[in-house]
Design a protein around this motif. Structure first.
Motif, PDB file in Angstrom:
ATOM      1  N   LYS A  91      21.722 -27.519 -63.451  1.00  0.00           N
ATOM      2  CA  LYS A  91      21.009 -28.697 -62.955  1.00  0.00           C
ATOM      3  C   LYS A  91      21.185 -29.874 -63.901  1.00  0.00           C
ATOM      4  O   LYS A  91      21.396 -31.017 -63.469  1.00  0.00           O
ATOM      5  CB  LYS A  91      19.527 -28.371 -62.769  1.00  0.00           C
ATOM      6  CG  LYS A  91      18.727 -29.472 -62.083  1.00  0.00           C
ATOM      7  CD  LYS A  91      17.309 -29.007 -61.786  1.00  0.00           C
ATOM      8  CE  LYS A  91      16.515 -30.079 -61.050  1.00  0.00           C
ATOM      9  NZ  LYS A  91      15.137 -29.616 -60.715  1.00  0.00           N
TER      10      LYS A  91
ATOM     11  N   HIS B   2      24.244 -20.598 -58.026  1.00  0.00           N
ATOM     12  CA  HIS B   2      24.521 -21.265 -59.300  1.00  0.00           C
ATOM     13  C   HIS B   2      24.801 -20.271 -60.426  1.00  0.00           C
ATOM     14  O   HIS B   2      25.534 -20.583 -61.371  1.00  0.00           O
ATOM     15  CB  HIS B   2      23.344 -22.163 -59.686  1.00  0.00           C
ATOM     16  CG  HIS B   2      23.245 -23.406 -58.862  1.00  0.00           C
ATOM     17  ND1 HIS B   2      22.494 -23.469 -57.713  1.00  0.00           N
ATOM     18  CD2 HIS B   2      23.825 -24.620 -58.996  1.00  0.00           C
ATOM     19  CE1 HIS B   2      22.606 -24.679 -57.184  1.00  0.00           C
ATOM     20  NE2 HIS B   2      23.406 -25.399 -57.940  1.00  0.00           N
TER      21      HIS B   2
ATOM     22  N   SER C 109      16.266 -33.855 -63.657  1.00  0.00           N
ATOM     23  CA  SER C 109      16.378 -32.462 -64.089  1.00  0.00           C
ATOM     24  C   SER C 109      15.113 -32.062 -64.832  1.00  0.00           C
ATOM     25  O   SER C 109      15.152 -31.629 -65.982  1.00  0.00           O
ATOM     26  CB  SER C 109      17.611 -32.270 -64.984  1.00  0.00           C
ATOM     27  OG  SER C 109      17.772 -30.906 -65.326  1.00  0.00           O
TER      28      SER C 109
ATOM     29  N   TYR D 140      18.257 -24.546 -57.262  1.00  0.00           N
ATOM     30  CA  TYR D 140      18.801 -24.063 -58.537  1.00  0.00           C
ATOM     31  C   TYR D 140      18.180 -22.713 -58.914  1.00  0.00           C
ATOM     32  O   TYR D 140      17.222 -22.259 -58.307  1.00  0.00           O
ATOM     33  CB  TYR D 140      18.572 -25.092 -59.643  1.00  0.00           C
ATOM     34  CG  TYR D 140      19.465 -26.305 -59.500  1.00  0.00           C
ATOM     35  CD1 TYR D 140      20.752 -26.311 -60.036  1.00  0.00           C
ATOM     36  CD2 TYR D 140      19.035 -27.426 -58.800  1.00  0.00           C
ATOM     37  CE1 TYR D 140      21.587 -27.417 -59.886  1.00  0.00           C
ATOM     38  CE2 TYR D 140      19.857 -28.537 -58.645  1.00  0.00           C
ATOM     39  CZ  TYR D 140      21.136 -28.528 -59.190  1.00  0.00           C
ATOM     40  OH  TYR D 140      21.965 -29.619 -59.031  1.00  0.00           O
ATOM     41  N   ASN D 141      18.775 -22.088 -59.933  1.00  0.00           N
ATOM     42  CA  ASN D 141      18.330 -20.773 -60.409  1.00  0.00           C
ATOM     43  C   ASN D 141      18.421 -19.717 -59.306  1.00  0.00           C
ATOM     44  O   ASN D 141      17.574 -18.829 -59.193  1.00  0.00           O
ATOM     45  CB  ASN D 141      16.904 -20.854 -60.973  1.00  0.00           C
ATOM     46  CG  ASN D 141      16.799 -21.843 -62.109  1.00  0.00           C
ATOM     47  OD1 ASN D 141      17.446 -21.687 -63.135  1.00  0.00           O
ATOM     48  ND2 ASN D 141      16.008 -22.891 -61.910  1.00  0.00           N
TER      49      ASN D 141
ATOM     50  N   ASP E 241      24.660 -31.280 -63.451  1.00  0.00           N
ATOM     51  CA  ASP E 241      24.764 -31.992 -62.179  1.00  0.00           C
ATOM     52  C   ASP E 241      24.106 -33.366 -62.240  1.00  0.00           C
ATOM     53  O   ASP E 241      24.432 -34.253 -61.439  1.00  0.00           O
ATOM     54  CB  ASP E 241      24.123 -31.176 -61.056  1.00  0.00           C
ATOM     55  CG  ASP E 241      24.984 -29.999 -60.617  1.00  0.00           C
ATOM     56  OD1 ASP E 241      26.146 -29.905 -61.072  1.00  0.00           O
ATOM     57  OD2 ASP E 241      24.487 -29.171 -59.825  1.00  0.00           O
TER      58      ASP E 241
END
Length: 407
Positions: free
Chosen positions: A77, A124, A370, A119-120, A80
Motif C-alpha cells: 500500500k 497482494h 496509506s 490490501y493485506n 502504491d
C-alpha cells in the motif's frame, strides 16, 4: 489432557477487556493497535531465572537467532501511494533488498479476509512473497481472521462469515487458511512460519471464539493449525499473545489452550516496553513459559521510536517523553539500542529456547492515503516515528541491528 473451565486471571467478571487503555493512545493509535492495559493478574509462581538481557552470549544463550524478522505488511500500500526507500546515505533502493542485506531472515505479512481497501489479502501477498524469495527472505504469515485489525481489543468476525454457526466458522477458518497457504506453496514461495490469529489474549472471531468460550476458540485454532499443516507440512506454527511481560496472562491462556489439546510449535509474544512492562518481566515470562510448555518462543512484535515528532500531523502513538523507557531516548541511536536489547533478550532465553524477534512495521513510512484505517483513505499513519526509515526515507541505524545474532 482433560479440558478445564477457563478461569480468568483478572478480578473483573468481565475478563481482560474491562480495563482502561493507556491514556497515551490517541484515537487513531488506539484504533490502529488497540493495546489495552491488562492489569490485576495474580502473581504467578516463581518463574525460572532468565539470563541477563544485555551483553555477550552467556552459557545457554544462543549465538545465532533463527528468526530475525520484520513485519512489512504495509509495504504494498505504501509503494502504491508513492513511498520510496533509501540507503543511509540517500541512494534509492528496493526495501526488500535493504532488509535482506541488514540480516532479516523472515518478513511477516498480515492477512485480512475482505478489507475495505483490498490490501493485506492474497492478491497482494503473492507478489510480495515472490519478491522476498528473490531476496532470500522467508515468509511469515499472520492470519487475523478479520476484515481489519485483530488485537486484544478487536477480534471482529469477517462480514462474509456473519451468518455461520460455530462449525461453519471453523470450516471458514480452515478454508481461508488453506487458500492463502496453498496459493503460496503452488507458486513456489511456501510459508515458513504461520500465526493462527494475532494477539489472541481474548480469543478470536468474536463473540463465538472469545475468552469465555475456550471450546469454540480452540476449535477455530485447531482448524487453522490443521489447514496450515495440510497445505504446508514443514511450516512452523505460532500462537501469539500481546503483553509479553504478563506471566499470569500467559499461564492462564496457554494452560487453557493446552488443556483442550491444541498442538502448536512456537509461543509468540508482543513486547513493546512502553505498554508491556520492564525488560526483566519479559525475560522472566519467556523463561517460564518455554519451560512450562516445552515450546520455544519468539518476540513476534516490538518497536521503538527514533523521534517524538510527527510527519503527517496525526498525533502519533509515541509522542511524549513520559512514554520512553529509561536508557533509550527517542533518537536513531536510542531506537538501535532498543533493538540490540531485544535481540539480547531473545538470545538470553534459557536452553536456547528464544528463536528471535520481529520488528513491527518498520517500513510504514508516511504517505498520504496509506494510513491505518482501511475504510478511510484520509486516515493518518500514527506510526511513522517508529519506522526504520527517517522522514527523508533514509535507512536508520536500527535497520542494521536487525542482523544481530546472525550466523
Amino acid at each position: 489432557m482433560a479440558t478445564a473451565e477457563p478461569v480468568s486471571p483478572w478480578p473483573s467478571a468481565k475478563g481482560p477487556f474491562d480495563m482502561r487503555r493507556r491514556s497515551v493512545l490517541t484515537a487513531a493509535g488506539a484504533a490502529a493497535l488497540a493495546v489495552p492495559v491488562l492489569g490485576g493478574a495474580p502473581a504467578a509462581a516463581a518463574p525460572a531465572t532468565a539470563a541477563p538481557a544485555t551483553g555477550a552470549p552467556a552459557a545457554g544463550r544462543r549465538g545465532c537467532l533463527d528468526i530475525r524478522g520484520a513485519d512489512i505488511s504495509s509495504l504494498p500500500k505504501n509503494e502504491d501511494h508513492g513511498a520510496v526507500y533509501r540507503t543511509a546515505d540517500g541512494h534509492r533502493a528496493d526495501p526488500i533488498r535493504l532488509i535482506a542485506q541488514a540480516g532479516v531472515t523472515h518478513a511477516r505479512l498480515k492477512v485480512w479476509v475482505n478489507p475495505a481497501d483490498g490490501y493485506n489479502t492474497k492478491a497482494h501477498i503473492l507478489p510480495l512473497a515472490r519478491r522476498l524469495k528473490r531476496a532470500g527472505v522467508g515468509v511469515w504469515i499472520d492470519f487475523h481472521y478479520s476484515d481489519s485489525w485483530a488485537d486484544p481489543a478487536h477480534q471482529t468476525k469477517p462480514a462474509a462469515w456473519a451468518g455461520l454457526d460455530v462449525a461453519g466458522l471453523a470450516r471458514a477458518v480452515y478454508d481461508h487458511t488453506a487458500d492463502v497457504l496453498g496459493a503460496l506453496k503452488r507458486q513456489g514461495t511456501p510459508a515458513q512460519l504461520v500465526q493462527i490469529g494475532n494477539e489472541l489474549n481474548g480469543g478470536l472471531i468474536w463473540p463465538e471464539g472469545n475468552w469465555e468460550h475456550f471450546d469454540n476458540m480452540t476449535a477455530f485454532l485447531k482448524a487453522g493449525l490443521s489447514a496450515a499443516r495440510d497445505t504446508t507440512p514443514r511450516v512452523r506454527t505460532i500462537l501469539h499473545l500481546a503483553n509479553g511481560g504478563d506471566n499470569g496472562l500467559y499461564r492462564w491462556w496457554f494452560d487453557n489452550v493446552v488443556s483442550y489439546g491444541v498442538d502448536f510449535d512456537i509461543i509468540g509474544l508482543s513486547y513493546y516496553p512502553f505498554w508491556h512492562g520492564p525488560i526483566a518481566d519479559a525475560a522472566a515470562n519467556m523463561a517460564d513459559i518455554t519451560a512450562r510448555y516445552g515450546k520455544p518462543c519468539v518476540i513476534a512484535e516490538t518497536a521503538y521510536p527514533f523521534t517524538l515528532e510527527s510527519e503527517d500531523g496525526v498525533n502519533d502513538i509515541m509522542n511524549s517523553p513520559s512514554q520512553l523507557t529509561d536508557g533509550f531516548p527517542a533518537t536513531p541511536e536510542g531506537q538501535a539500542a532498543w533493538l540490540r536489547t531485544v535481540a539480547d533478550l531473545a538470545a538470553g532465553v534459557p536452553d536456547g529456547q528464544g528463536l528471535g524477534y520481529c520488528y513491527w512495521e518498520g517500513l510504514w513510512t508516511y504517505r498520504a492515503g496509506s494510513g491505518w484505517d482501511p475504510t478511510d483513505p484520509s486516515a493518518g499513519n500514527a506510526w511513522e516515528n517508529l519506522a526504520l526509515f527517517d522522514f527523508g526515507d533514509r535507512a536508520l541505524p536500527g535497520l542494521r541491528t536487525l542482523g544481530r545474532y546472525r550466523s
